[in-house]
Design an enzyme around this catalytic site. Structure first.
Site, PDB file in Angstrom:
ATOM      1  N   LYS A   1      13.727   0.555  -2.982  1.00  0.00           N
ATOM      2  CA  LYS A   1      12.394   0.729  -2.406  1.00  0.00           C
ATOM      3  C   LYS A   1      11.909   2.127  -2.737  1.00  0.00           C
ATOM      4  CE  LYS A   1       9.699   0.280   1.850  1.00  0.00           C
ATOM      5  NZ  LYS A   1       9.703  -0.165   3.265  1.00  0.00           N
TER       6      LYS A   1
ATOM      7  N   ALA B   1       0.820  -1.211   0.000  1.00  0.00           N
ATOM      8  CA  ALA B   1       0.000   0.000   0.000  1.00  0.00           C
ATOM      9  C   ALA B   1       0.851   1.257   0.000  1.00  0.00           C
ATOM     10  CB  ALA B   1      -0.924  -0.009   1.222  1.00  0.00           C
TER      11      ALA B   1
ATOM     12  N   ASP C   1       5.769  -4.682  11.585  1.00  0.00           N
ATOM     13  CA  ASP C   1       5.167  -5.586  10.595  1.00  0.00           C
ATOM     14  C   ASP C   1       5.969  -6.879  10.588  1.00  0.00           C
ATOM     15  OD1 ASP C   1       3.527  -6.568   8.603  1.00  0.00           O
ATOM     16  OD2 ASP C   1       4.572  -5.540   6.974  1.00  0.00           O
TER      17      ASP C   1
END
Length: 296
Positions: free
Chosen positions: A61, A25, A177
């Site tokens: 990234k 996301a 996470d």
């Protein structure tokens, strides 16, 4: 939509071959064979960075812009989150907590260029903790002599993962996470150790953490317990037949690092106190999770 985002990141890293490996996301993760400063594919002499495990593959990234946000606000948010993630990774490196080394950054465009950890497993998948366990499960089905419930290597790797998380939490750092996909296993060849007899050399795995987009700093037992619970649930959902054993080994490693002799007596006592608080809070988090499951 993905093609548009790839075209966007290509504007910031022109003429760089990119292969998308994951899309979330908040960010896209690409694989590339190009280092931003060194040409490792060239026949010319170059200086290899001693800190990198891999000189052929690198990770980019990228946090794309969000069209629903005001451009100035979007820039501030992406820049702040990218800086925060990089600071977290630098802190990990200083503490010798395994994570990718950062090669280059572009905060304004939400880009982090870093080393690629791990390797390919025999089935062609990347050596994440999850994929490695899946591979071993498939091998167990083909070979009755393999038993993951009583495997010394699996036990050792799980304990090492627990120790790694323990070191993270002892420094009041939260992953945010902590799934088995965000733990990468790197092969270590004991032949590289000069003290190792070549005839007795072997390969074992050392775990490293990746993906710190949701990371934070916190000394709260609640936050550490949630980290552990997220990993417990991830293992339960993907390796249900072995979850009790795997999670038990993980907590053994987590406890071991809190009792570790690498700390002085005062820190040992503090570590035991933190461990007690975190485990107690973990039981509360598990109870809340069970209640939510019962209520749907």
């Amino acid at each position: 939509m993905t093609d548009h985002l790839i075209a966007k990141v290509q504007e910031h890293v022109p003429n760089i071959p990119l292969k998308i490996i994951s899309q979330g996301a908040e960010a896209l993760v690409f694989e590339t064979s190009v280092h931003p400063y060194y040409n490792y594919n060239s026949s010319e002499k170059h200086h290899e960075s001693p800190s990198l495990h891999n000189h052929t593959t690198f990770i980019i990234k990228y946090r794309p812009t969000k069209p629903y946000r005001h451009p100035k606000i979007d820039l501030q948010i992406n820049k702040s989150r990218t800086i925060g993630e990089v600071k977290f990774m630098y802190k990990l490196s200083k503490l010798n907590i395994a994570c990718p080394n950062i090669i280059s950054t572009d905060f304004n465009n939400g880009i982090i260029w870093m080393e690629c950890l791990g390797s390919k497993l025999p089935n062609g998948t990347i050596s994440s903790f999850k994929n490695w366990l899946w591979y071993l499960e498939s091998q167990e089905k083909e070979d009755p002599s393999i038993n993951l419930h009583d495997d010394d290597q699996v036990e050792l790797v799980c304990q090492k993962v627990g120790q790694l998380i323990g070191r993270l939490h002892l420094n009041d750092m939260i992953h945010g996470d902590l799934t088995s996909s965000n733990i990468i296993l790197t092969e270590v060849d004991t032949k590289k150790n000069e003290d190792t007899d070549a005839n007795n050399s072997s390969v074992y795995f050392e775990p490293a953490l990746i993906d710190f987009g949701l990371s934070s700093f916190s000394g709260l037992a609640e936050d550490k317990a949630v980290d552990l619970y997220v990993l417990e649930r991830a293992i339960l959902s993907t390796h249900s037949n072995y979850a009790d054993k795997l999670n038990g080994w993980l907590l053994e490693g987590y406890q071991q690092i809190h009792d570790s002799i690498e700390f002085n007596k005062t820190k040992q006592q503090l570590g035991k106190s933190k461990l007690k608080d975190t485990i107690k809070r973990l039981e509360d988090v598990r109870l809340r999770g069970r209640k939510r499951s019962m209520l749907g």
